[in-house]
Design an enzyme around this catalytic site. Structure first.
Site, PDB file in Angstrom:
ATOM      1  N   GLY A  42       0.824  -1.218   0.000  1.00 57.87           N
ATOM      2  CA  GLY A  42       0.000   0.000   0.000  1.00 57.87           C
ATOM      3  C   GLY A  42       0.850   1.256   0.000  1.00 57.87           C
ATOM      4  N   ILE A  47       0.085   6.803   4.574  1.00 58.49           N
ATOM      5  CA  ILE A  47       1.239   6.486   5.425  1.00 58.49           C
ATOM      6  C   ILE A  47       2.309   5.725   4.636  1.00 58.49           C
ATOM      7  CG2 ILE A  47       1.927   5.140   7.463  1.00 58.49           C
ATOM      8  CD1 ILE A  47      -0.973   5.687   8.547  1.00 58.49           C
ATOM      9  N   GLY A  48       1.872   4.787   3.794  1.00 54.04           N
ATOM     10  CA  GLY A  48       2.817   3.984   3.012  1.00 54.04           C
ATOM     11  C   GLY A  48       3.651   4.848   2.081  1.00 54.04           C
ATOM     12  N   TYR A 199     -13.320  -4.005  11.033  1.00 50.71           N
ATOM     13  CA  TYR A 199     -11.997  -3.365  11.016  1.00 50.71           C
ATOM     14  C   TYR A 199     -11.249  -3.642  12.329  1.00 50.71           C
ATOM     15  CZ  TYR A 199      -8.465   0.363  10.752  1.00 50.71           C
ATOM     16  OH  TYR A 199      -7.283   1.071  10.729  1.00 50.71           O
TER      17      TYR A 199
HETATM   18  N1  LIG Z   1      -5.239   6.818   8.688  1.00 49.64           N
HETATM   19  C1  LIG Z   1      -5.480   6.483   9.963  1.00 49.64           C
HETATM   20  O1  LIG Z   1      -6.025   7.277  10.749  1.00 49.64           O
HETATM   21  C2  LIG Z   1      -5.066   5.137  10.471  1.00 49.64           C
HETATM   22  C3  LIG Z   1      -5.260   4.862  11.835  1.00 49.64           C
HETATM   23  C4  LIG Z   1      -4.881   3.614  12.318  1.00 49.64           C
HETATM   24  C5  LIG Z   1      -4.326   2.674  11.466  1.00 49.64           C
HETATM   25  N2  LIG Z   1      -4.159   2.967  10.144  1.00 49.64           N
HETATM   26  C6  LIG Z   1      -3.589   1.926   9.278  1.00 49.64           C
HETATM   27  O2  LIG Z   1      -2.519   2.436   8.516  1.00 49.64           O
HETATM   28  C7  LIG Z   1      -2.406   1.699   7.298  1.00 49.64           C
HETATM   29  C8  LIG Z   1      -2.226   2.648   6.128  1.00 49.64           C
HETATM   30  O3  LIG Z   1      -3.436   3.353   5.948  1.00 49.64           O
HETATM   31  P1  LIG Z   1      -3.535   4.843   5.397  1.00 49.64           P
HETATM   32  O4  LIG Z   1      -4.175   5.639   6.464  1.00 49.64           O
HETATM   33  O5  LIG Z   1      -2.246   5.305   4.829  1.00 49.64           O
HETATM   34  O6  LIG Z   1      -4.650   4.647   4.262  1.00 49.64           O
HETATM   35  P2  LIG Z   1      -4.606   4.813   2.665  1.00 49.64           P
HETATM   36  O7  LIG Z   1      -4.038   6.128   2.301  1.00 49.64           O
HETATM   37  O8  LIG Z   1      -5.976   4.473   2.205  1.00 49.64           O
HETATM   38  O9  LIG Z   1      -3.593   3.671   2.240  1.00 49.64           O
HETATM   39  C9  LIG Z   1      -3.962   2.336   2.282  1.00 49.64           C
HETATM   40  C10 LIG Z   1      -3.196   1.601   1.223  1.00 49.64           C
HETATM   41  O10 LIG Z   1      -3.604   0.230   1.241  1.00 49.64           O
HETATM   42  C11 LIG Z   1      -3.828  -0.161  -0.100  1.00 49.64           C
HETATM   43  N3  LIG Z   1      -4.722  -1.295  -0.215  1.00 49.64           N
HETATM   44  C12 LIG Z   1      -6.018  -1.379   0.131  1.00 49.64           C
HETATM   45  N4  LIG Z   1      -6.506  -2.579  -0.211  1.00 49.64           N
HETATM   46  C13 LIG Z   1      -5.498  -3.270  -0.789  1.00 49.64           C
HETATM   47  C14 LIG Z   1      -5.384  -4.561  -1.370  1.00 49.64           C
HETATM   48  N5  LIG Z   1      -6.417  -5.402  -1.452  1.00 49.64           N
HETATM   49  N6  LIG Z   1      -4.186  -4.949  -1.857  1.00 49.64           N
HETATM   50  C15 LIG Z   1      -3.125  -4.111  -1.805  1.00 49.64           C
HETATM   51  N7  LIG Z   1      -3.183  -2.874  -1.298  1.00 49.64           N
HETATM   52  C16 LIG Z   1      -4.353  -2.454  -0.795  1.00 49.64           C
HETATM   53  C17 LIG Z   1      -4.431   1.078  -0.734  1.00 49.64           C
HETATM   54  O11 LIG Z   1      -4.395   0.944  -2.151  1.00 49.64           O
HETATM   55  P3  LIG Z   1      -5.427   1.755  -3.095  1.00 49.64           P
HETATM   56  O12 LIG Z   1      -4.896   3.145  -3.179  1.00 49.64           O
HETATM   57  O13 LIG Z   1      -5.374   0.995  -4.364  1.00 49.64           O
HETATM   58  O14 LIG Z   1      -6.765   1.674  -2.407  1.00 49.64           O
HETATM   59  C18 LIG Z   1      -3.495   2.130  -0.188  1.00 49.64           C
HETATM   60  O15 LIG Z   1      -2.308   2.153  -0.915  1.00 49.64           O
HETATM   61  C19 LIG Z   1      -3.654   0.829   7.217  1.00 49.64           C
HETATM   62  O16 LIG Z   1      -3.337  -0.484   7.588  1.00 49.64           O
HETATM   63  C20 LIG Z   1      -4.577   1.432   8.248  1.00 49.64           C
HETATM   64  O17 LIG Z   1      -5.497   0.507   8.785  1.00 49.64           O
HETATM   65  C21 LIG Z   1      -4.513   4.182   9.627  1.00 49.64           C
END
Ligand SMILES: NC(=O)c1ccc[n+]([C@@H]2O[C@H](COP(=O)([O-])OP(=O)(O)OC[C@H]3O[C@@H](n4cnc5c(N)ncnc54)[C@H](OP(=O)(O)O)[C@@H]3O)[C@@H](O)[C@H]2O)c1
Length: 324
Positions: A42, A47-48, A199
């Site tokens: 991701g 974050i990634g 979730y």
């Molecule tokens: N943001 C927060 O407040 C928060 C809080 C606690 C934990 N987290 C955790 O932090 C991590 C990163 O999240 P983020 O906030 O940076 O969200 P994000 O910007 O939506 O990034 C999530 C990434 O995961 C990818 N992804 C989703 N489904 C997938 C699949 N089936 N196969 C491969 N990649 C997939 C998305 O790809 P696409 O762009 O193609 O959808 C995106 O690149 C997650 O595990 C999330 O649960 C986030």
């Protein structure tokens, strides 16, 4: 006049203090990672992406594992523009498909002799519930089963590195479920529950996995930890009605600007677990510090049982016989 200046300074100070507080911990490690191979799932968003940019700055060889390779390519170009000469590889990976995870892992094994780190970052939140092609609830597979399988497929490559790390992106949401929710969601994949429960269970499962795997790998070179990135402004909220609606988002924006992290801040704790010289394993980090997860997530017996249960529900798809 001085009254207004004083008022502005105090208000500015308070706003700065609030933003610093909610911005969370900053990783102060100066470690470089030249030539070390790090896989970030991701990596095309949130974050990634922020983490990938920071790792490239420190010289790591990056594998951006993305299901949206067009967005992944944009990130690769951004990294190369910021840090010319960086080693950045873009690979397709869909965690909602075990076939895709298997293909991705085979490509990685062919191209890289050793891997320094795997960051299980990809995740979904509040996703419309559906079953994947493998027959699992999509949040459970994307956030938990997918990383579980991917990690095992890559264990031998991680073992080939002198020191290796696995980082699992979890969440404080893991505290919102009890052992009954955990069992119910795990054993009944086609009986849909609330999005929040789906979730939260997936994030609790990741911490239990972290704990159980760290024990299994205790005699190896690999450390494995879970990370709570905090509340971060990213695309993860795209399905969440309160934030996906532009009007509601605009209403909350001034407060969110103060109390919600930006992706760079959200990446700090994951970065810290990749760089710190502290070789603690099986732990949960928040704001760049060790912290305690819920009592349920800290329970070693439940973690080991849950690991065994996961292997049972994956029977026929995947086995770990030769890995740990
Ligand atoms: N943001 C927060 O407040 C928060 C809080 C606690 C934990 N987290 C955790 O932090 C991590 C990163 O999240 P983020 O906030 O940076 O969200 P994000 O910007 O939506 O990034 C999530 C990434 O995961 C990818 N992804 C989703 N489904 C997938 C699949 N089936 N196969 C491969 N990649 C997939 C998305 O790809 P696409 O762009 O193609 O959808 C995106 O690149 C997650 O595990 C999330 O649960 C986030």
């Amino acid at each position: 006049m001085w009254k207004y200046i004083g008022g502005a300074v105090v208000t500015g100070g308070i706003i700065y203090g609030v933003m610093r507080y909610f911005g969370g911990g900053i990783c102060n490690c100066s470690t470089r990672l030249d030539g070390l191979v790090i896989i970030i799932t991701g990596a095309n968003s949130g974050i990634g992406k922020a983490l990938s940019l920071e790792l490239a700055r420190r010289g790591a060889t990056l594998v951006l594992a993305c299901r949206d390779t067009r967005k992944g390519l944009d990130v690769k170009c951004e990294i190369l523009a910021a840090y010319p000469g960086s080693q950045v590889h873009l690979k397709y990976l869909d965690l909602a498909s075990f076939a895709s995870i298997f293909q991705f892992s085979e490509v990685i094994k062919c191209e890289f002799d050793e891997i320094y780190a795997l960051v299980n970052n990809a995740g979904i939140f509040y996703h419309p519930q559906e079953l994947t092609e493998d027959g699992f609830e999509i949040t459970f597979q994307t956030n938990y089963l997918g990383p579980f399988v991917l990690t095992h497929y890559l264990l031998n490559s991680l073992k080939s590195s002198d020191h290796a790390r696995i980082v699992n992106l979890s969440s404080e949401a893991h505290r919102m479920v009890n052992v009954y929710d955990l069992k119910a969601v795990t054993t009944c994949q086609n009986e849909f529950r609330s999005h929040i429960v789906a979730y939260s269970v997936s994030k609790l499962a990741l911490i239990l996995f972290t704990r159980a795997l760290s024990k299994k790998l205790s005699k190896s070179n690999i450390i494995v930890n879970a990370v709570n990135p905090g509340n971060v402004d990213t695309n993860i909220y795209r399905h969440f009605p309160w934030l996906s609606n532009p009007w509601l988002y605009a209403l909350q924006w001034p407060i969110r600007r103060l109390v919600v992290k930006n992706p760079g801040q959200g990446a700090q704790t994951a970065l810290h677990t990749l760089l710190t010289s502290n070789r603690s394993t099986g732990q949960y980090y928040t704001n760049c510090k060790l912290s305690l997860p819920s009592p349920l997530a800290s329970n070693e017996e439940i973690a080991n049982e849950y690991y065994a249960t996961t292997l049972e529900i994956l029977a026929g798809i995947f086995s770990t016989e030769s890995d740990c």
